[in-house]
Enzyme design. Structure first.
Site, short mmCIF file in Angstrom:
data_model
loop_
_atom_site.label_atom_id
_atom_site.label_comp_id
_atom_site.label_asym_id
_atom_site.label_seq_id
_atom_site.Cartn_x
_atom_site.Cartn_y
_atom_site.Cartn_z
N MET A 155 -14.32 -4.24 -7.00
CA MET A 155 -13.94 -3.63 -5.71
C MET A 155 -12.45 -3.29 -5.69
SD MET A 155 -16.79 -3.22 -4.38
CE MET A 155 -16.09 -2.36 -3.00
N GLU A 156 -11.65 -4.13 -6.32
CA GLU A 156 -10.21 -3.87 -6.38
C GLU A 156 -9.93 -2.60 -7.17
OE1 GLU A 156 -10.72 -7.92 -4.98
OE2 GLU A 156 -11.68 -6.82 -6.61
N ASP A 197 -2.82 13.23 0.75
CA ASP A 197 -1.81 13.20 1.81
C ASP A 197 -0.54 13.93 1.39
OD1 ASP A 197 -0.56 12.29 4.31
OD2 ASP A 197 0.61 10.98 2.99
#
Length: 158
Positions: free
Chosen positions: A114-115, A129
């Protein structure tokens, strides 16, 4: 009884108890593929793009590393872990796409899949972004686990 490890006998959520597991070296590598488009790729010089917000890939790598360290804060059943190492590579693969690889290493009682997935995802989100002023047609196309070692089983998905 559920086959899910995060569900108790009353079908309620639980965090898996890892206290009886052995400490082993564990690694996970996640890969994210992102469409950024020719317009954004054309702005790169020597594998980096400098925007008003700063260097895109360098900033994205730092964001990915931070995300790895904060995974247990955003994924409820993840254990807080002492991370030994994070290595993130970003590669321009053609005139429109990039790959992000996030490798996470620990010595612990639970894996770091998951990391690694979180780190790869946050790296892509940061690229989005930082480049959205140029184009908002970017797409994070795929995020997947490609390798896991340590623990009960090893996985290699290429």
């Amino acid at each position: 009884m559920s086959n899910f490890t995060h569900i108790n006998e009353q079908n309620q959520p639980k965090m898996v108890n890892v206290s009886d597991k052995k400490i082993t070296k564990r690694t996970a590598i996640a890969k994210a593929t992102m469409y950024v488009g020719t317009e954004i790729i054309s702005h790169f010089n020597n594998e980096e793009l400098i925007t008003k917000k700063g260097p895109v890939f360098q900033t994205a790598i730092i964001a990915g590393i931070q995300a790895v360290k904060k995974t247990s804060d955003i994924i409820p059943m993840c254990h807080p872990l002492l991370i030994n190492g994070v290595d993130i590579d970003i590669n321009i693969i053609d005139t429109e796409n990039i790959n992000v690889f996030c490798k996470v290493t620990i010595e612990g009682k639970t894996g770091v899949e998951m990391e690694a997935l979180t780190g790869a995802s946050a790296t892509c989100l940061t690229i989005y972004d930082m480049c959205k002023a140029i184009s908002q047609e970017m797409v994070i196309k795929e995020v997947k686990l490609i390798e896991k070692t340590g623990g009960k089983s090893d996985i290699k998905n290429g």
